[in-house]
Design a protein around this motif. Structure first.
Motif, PDB file in Angstrom:
ATOM      1  N   ASP A  37       0.810  -1.220   0.000  1.00 18.53           N
ATOM      2  CA  ASP A  37       0.000   0.000   0.000  1.00 18.53           C
ATOM      3  C   ASP A  37       0.843   1.269   0.000  1.00 18.53           C
ATOM      4  N   ARG A  38       1.967   1.228  -0.679  1.00 17.97           N
ATOM      5  CA  ARG A  38       2.778   2.443  -0.798  1.00 17.97           C
ATOM      6  C   ARG A  38       2.060   3.447  -1.700  1.00 17.97           C
ATOM      7  N   ASN A  54       5.668   5.001   3.435  1.00 23.21           N
ATOM      8  CA  ASN A  54       5.303   4.151   4.573  1.00 23.21           C
ATOM      9  C   ASN A  54       6.481   3.537   5.316  1.00 23.21           C
ATOM     10  N   ASP A  70       0.595   4.801   5.811  1.00 24.40           N
ATOM     11  CA  ASP A  70       1.271   4.675   4.528  1.00 24.40           C
ATOM     12  C   ASP A  70       1.798   6.003   4.000  1.00 24.40           C
ATOM     13  N   CYS A 129      -4.640  -2.223   7.071  1.00 22.73           N
ATOM     14  CA  CYS A 129      -3.397  -1.530   7.435  1.00 22.73           C
ATOM     15  C   CYS A 129      -2.425  -2.494   8.103  1.00 22.73           C
TER      16      CYS A 129
END
Length: 239
Positions: A19-20, A39, A70, A118
């Motif tokens: 999830d960058r 992140n 992030d 997350c």
């Protein structure tokens, strides 16, 4: 690889696995500014390596669009000064007190303080949870603020959004670029759905800007029409 948006603005595309978000770089004549800190330290280092390959200096400022991990867990590793809204810093000071063990992460997930997505991504990004470092920004923005980078200006403004109450918007008038981060997404720390009134207010706020390019946190930039069509379509689903 760093990609060009305009002669002044470049970006490093995001990465879905951990999830960058997309990281942006604005190149002024006298100073430069990055948008979001990524992140992790590794994310920052990748960004800086790409800047160096292009012959760009490290940013003098890094602006944080909102508090989510992030966009902020790389803050301790950035060059120059960090900038965030007052509400973002309040939340980051709270997250500074979190313990980073799998057990504590599960407890926060169960209590609703944090969310499963997350935690899953954090465990992918961090082989060692002890490497997580959370810091607040050095500069707090309370109201509309302009930064002159030399030949290009960045106007920062805190404003509520459907995604997070602490959103910080960035407008670049010379390029007609509006940076919204994740602000037009649902609130995943709430019920994961849009709040109709917040979406209506956000749409009105965004439409007042004279922009042609709409920069978001986890996908390629959009045109004004694409942005407004998307917002209207989400509003129609709520009616």
């Amino acid at each position: 690889m760093l990609e060009k948006l305009t002669d002044r603005i470049y970006f490093l595309p995001g990465e879905k696995k951990t999830d960058r978000p997309y990281l942006y770089y604005i190149n002024g004549d006298t100073m430069s500014l990055a948008i979001d800190a990524g992140n992790s330290k590794r994310h920052v280092e990748k960004f800086y390596h790409e800047l160096e390959e292009r012959g760009f200096r490290k940013p003098d400022y890094t602006v944080i669009t909102h508090w989510h991990w992030d966009h902020t867990f790389g803050m301790h590793a950035v060059a120059g000064k960090t900038i965030a809204s007052v509400l973002t810093n309040q939340k980051l000071r709270e997250v500074q007190n979190w313990e980073w063990t799998k057990q504590k992460m599960r407890e926060r997930e169960e209590s609703g303080e944090d969310i499963a997505f997350c935690n899953q991504c954090i465990l992918c990004e961090y082989e060692n949870l002890k490497d997580i470092v959370v810091v607040p920004a050095e500069i707090e923005v309370k109201e509309k603020t302009a930064i002159d980078l030399g030949g290009i200006h960045c106007v920062l403004e805190p404003h509520d959004s459907t995604h997070s109450r602490d959103s910080l918007f960035l407008y670049i008038p010379e390029e007609k670029v509006l940076v919204v981060g994740d602000s037009d997404c649902e609130d995943y720390y709430g019920d994961g759905k849009y709040d109709q009134e917040r979406l209506k207010n956000l749409t009105a706020y965004i439409e007042k800007f004279d922009f042609s390019t709409y920069v978001i946190g986890h996908d390629v930039p959009r045109s004004r029409k694409e942005a407004t069509d998307f917002l209207k379509s989400q509003m129609e689903l709520l009616e």
